[in-house]
Design a protein around this motif. Structure first.
Motif, PDB file in Angstrom:
ATOM      1  N   LEU A 118       1.242  -8.418 -12.065  1.00 34.18           N
ATOM      2  CA  LEU A 118       1.229  -7.179 -11.295  1.00 34.18           C
ATOM      3  C   LEU A 118      -0.123  -6.514 -11.503  1.00 34.18           C
ATOM      4  O   LEU A 118      -0.551  -6.333 -12.638  1.00 34.18           O
ATOM      5  N   THR A 119      -0.783  -6.154 -10.416  1.00 32.28           N
ATOM      6  CA  THR A 119      -2.088  -5.505 -10.489  1.00 32.28           C
ATOM      7  C   THR A 119      -2.059  -4.263  -9.601  1.00 32.28           C
ATOM      8  O   THR A 119      -1.777  -4.364  -8.410  1.00 32.28           O
ATOM      9  N   ARG A 120      -2.327  -3.105 -10.210  1.00 32.00           N
ATOM     10  CA  ARG A 120      -2.393  -1.860  -9.443  1.00 32.00           C
ATOM     11  C   ARG A 120      -3.828  -1.370  -9.443  1.00 32.00           C
ATOM     12  O   ARG A 120      -4.456  -1.221 -10.476  1.00 32.00           O
ATOM     13  N   ASP A 121      -4.348  -1.143  -8.243  1.00 30.60           N
ATOM     14  CA  ASP A 121      -5.693  -0.582  -8.088  1.00 30.60           C
ATOM     15  C   ASP A 121      -5.551   0.635  -7.195  1.00 30.60           C
ATOM     16  O   ASP A 121      -5.471   0.509  -5.969  1.00 30.60           O
ATOM     17  N   CYS A 164       2.229   3.483  -9.204  1.00 28.32           N
ATOM     18  CA  CYS A 164       2.452   3.350 -10.646  1.00 28.32           C
ATOM     19  C   CYS A 164       3.949   3.300 -10.961  1.00 28.32           C
ATOM     20  O   CYS A 164       4.397   2.477 -11.767  1.00 28.32           O
ATOM     21  N   ASN A 165       4.743   4.163 -10.318  1.00 31.32           N
ATOM     22  CA  ASN A 165       6.191   4.178 -10.547  1.00 31.32           C
ATOM     23  C   ASN A 165       6.836   2.867 -10.115  1.00 31.32           C
ATOM     24  O   ASN A 165       7.695   2.334 -10.815  1.00 31.32           O
ATOM     25  N   TYR A 206       0.846  -1.182   0.000  1.00 30.09           N
ATOM     26  CA  TYR A 206       0.000   0.000   0.000  1.00 30.09           C
ATOM     27  C   TYR A 206       0.888   1.240   0.000  1.00 30.09           C
ATOM     28  O   TYR A 206       1.768   1.374   0.844  1.00 30.09           O
ATOM     29  N   PHE A 207       0.664   2.131  -0.958  1.00 34.70           N
ATOM     30  CA  PHE A 207       1.471   3.336  -1.108  1.00 34.70           C
ATOM     31  C   PHE A 207       0.662   4.560  -0.714  1.00 34.70           C
ATOM     32  O   PHE A 207      -0.564   4.521  -0.615  1.00 34.70           O
ATOM     33  N   ARG A 255       9.211  -2.519 -11.653  1.00 32.61           N
ATOM     34  CA  ARG A 255       9.293  -3.981 -11.503  1.00 32.61           C
ATOM     35  C   ARG A 255       9.266  -4.717 -12.836  1.00 32.61           C
ATOM     36  O   ARG A 255       9.434  -5.918 -12.872  1.00 32.61           O
ATOM     37  N   HIS A 256       9.026  -4.013 -13.933  1.00 36.77           N
ATOM     38  CA  HIS A 256       9.088  -4.637 -15.254  1.00 36.77           C
ATOM     39  C   HIS A 256      10.534  -4.903 -15.647  1.00 36.77           C
ATOM     40  O   HIS A 256      10.821  -5.186 -16.789  1.00 36.77           O
TER      41      HIS A 256
END
Length: 165
Positions: A132-135, A90-91, A82-83, A96-97
């Motif tokens: 990777l999943t960003r919500d 997003c960064n 959690y950011f 991580r790619h």
């Protein structure tokens, strides 16, 4: 004449040994290949029935790690971090790619106003696959040894995630 026969025998033995080593290397390489590479080969082979054997959970204020062990011995690790902002999450996701991973697919989630609120990426390396999943400001990473194990896990426990190719 003996020298010619000896040289011929050594040449034939070397050739056969080279073919054997090459065949063994290919078997070893295919066993460790990412599943998208061998998906065309194994489309008609049914996947084994899997079940969840154990779960270990580690929690913190900013990080949650969950480890799942499947009946075939595969371990799937899901980490959610959690950011403080969407931009920071997003960064980190794009960082991580990194090296050693091949992007297989990516998608973006938009809200009703067309604003980007999340994204998903499927990455592959020589030893595992990562979703990777960003919500918003939450970034989750799911690691599995094969794409088949990852698909099974996501369909069973996270059915809202779009299916992999």
């Amino acid at each position: 004449m003996k020298r010619i026969l000896l040289k011929l025998a050594v040449s034939i033995l070397t050739f056969v040994l080279g073919i054997g080593v090459s065949a063994l290397w290919r078997l070893y390489s295919y066993a460790n290949a990412p599943e998208p590479f061998i998906a065309g080969i194994s489309e008609d082979i049914p996947s084994p029935v899997l079940s969840l054997n154990s779960v270990e959970i580690g929690c913190g204020t900013q990080l949650t790690v969950t480890s799942y062990v499947l009946s075939n011995g595969a371990e799937i690790i899901r980490t959610c971090q959690y950011f403080s902002s969407d931009a920071e999450a997003c960064n980190v996701m794009h960082a991580r790619h990194g090296v050693g991973f091949e992007l297989i697919e990516s998608s973006v989630t938009n809200d009703s106003d067309g604003q980007r609120i999340g994204e998903t990426a499927l990455l592959s390396s020589s030893y595992n696959v990562v979703r990777l999943t960003r919500d918003g400001a939450t970034l989750c990473e799911t690691r599995a040894p094969t794409l088949g194990n990852l698909r099974w896990f996501e369909n069973r426990y996270f059915p809202g995630i779009p299916p992999s190719p």
